[in-house]
Design an enzyme around this catalytic site. Structure first.
Site, PDB file in Angstrom:
ATOM      1  CG  ASN A 108      -1.829  -1.228   1.232  1.00 23.00           C
ATOM      2  OD1 ASN A 108      -2.220  -1.732   0.178  1.00 23.00           O
ATOM      3  ND2 ASN A 108      -2.154  -1.714   2.418  1.00 23.00           N
ATOM      4  CG  HIS A 125       3.764  -1.816  -4.880  1.00 27.45           C
ATOM      5  ND1 HIS A 125       2.633  -2.584  -4.735  1.00 27.45           N
ATOM      6  CD2 HIS A 125       4.672  -2.600  -5.509  1.00 27.45           C
ATOM      7  CE1 HIS A 125       2.855  -3.789  -5.247  1.00 27.45           C
ATOM      8  NE2 HIS A 125       4.077  -3.817  -5.716  1.00 27.45           N
TER       9      HIS A 125
END
Length: 265
Positions: A108, A125
């Site tokens: 997330n 990410h």
């Protein structure tokens, strides 16, 4: 389910180095949409997914055009500034304070683990609240740049170290995982004897490879999966323990059981 929660709590207490891998299912209870669920962003709007595949290449080709789009349009995830951690995040932060959970590797980008108090978080990410230089890897808090003013003046944010155009720290499609993040994540997996997988579909690589690597080690880690629905990890037997349910309900129960067991001992 109570027996499973008790067993999982015991495993976590007895672990020497437990790490967590979290995905969108952990943040949906904070009002942040996922991408591939029944009501996910890509599910409802395939065209938005197609455009998402073009963002990184656009940045490389036309950084100014990239930033003009960034500052002119709303985030597809909504206003992350207003998002607040939910019981999932607080439960994992509590496990870290207990000395049980050593690291969280999250897919997330919403910064909610950090807002909940977790300190050792790897943003696999990227993080929507940071900017990153793809040349030297330097990162900056997004708030340090008045992006609306900079772009409005026909300029773009530049790295203060090497003067290369900055982009959001978020990792886009076709963009490699930053090397420092990639290396550190695999180092954590190599050290872990327990991996808690929560709220991830386990289909997005290379993040989905992490639990599989944990199981392939010479001394395999115990993989505990908490998800609303079974995943490939469940079906392939990667997960040693699968608890089905919302992470915001299951993870606090695990923490409560840990507390009871610690008191008893």
């Amino acid at each position: 389910m109570e027996e499973m929660i008790n067993e999982v709590a015991r495993i976590l207490i007895e672990s020497k180095y437990a790490v967590a891998l979290t995905g969108a299912g952990v943040s949906t209870e904070s009002g942040i949409p996922d991408f591939r669920g029944p009501s996910g962003i890509w599910t409802r709007n395939p065209e938005a997914e197609r455009r998402a595949y073009e963002v990184y290449e656009k940045f490389l080709r036309d950084p100014r055009g990239y930033w003009e789009e960034v500052v002119s349009g709303p985030s597809i995830l909504g206003d992350l500034e207003k998002a607040r951690p939910n019981p999932s995040h607080y439960a994992m932060a509590e496990m870290e304070r207990m000395g049980i959970l050593k690291c969280i590797i999250t897919q997330n980008v919403d910064n909610l683990h950090q807002k909940a108090g977790s300190r050792n978080v790897i943003d696999f990410h990227g993080n929507a609240f940071k900017l990153r230089c793809v040349r030297c890897g330097e990162r900056y808090p997004r708030e340090e740049f008045d992006l609306v003013r900079i772009v409005g003046e026909g300029k773009i944010p530049l790295c203060r170290k090497c003067h290369y155009p900055l982009k959001s720290d978020v990792v886009y499609f076709k963009e490699p995982i930053p090397r420092d993040v990639y290396v550190r994540s695999f180092e954590e997996v190599e050290k872990c004897d327990v991996m808690l997988v929560a709220g991830t579909s386990a289909i997005v690589y290379p993040a989905a490879e992490l639990p599989r690597i944990a199981k392939r080690k010479s001394i395999p880690a115990v993989v505990i999966e908490v998800n609303a629905e079974p995943t490939p990890l469940t079906e392939e037997g990667i997960s040693d323990h699968f608890i089905q349910g919302m992470t915001g309900k299951i993870l606090p129960k695990i923490v409560d059981e840990i507390r009871k067991l610690v008191i008893q001992t």
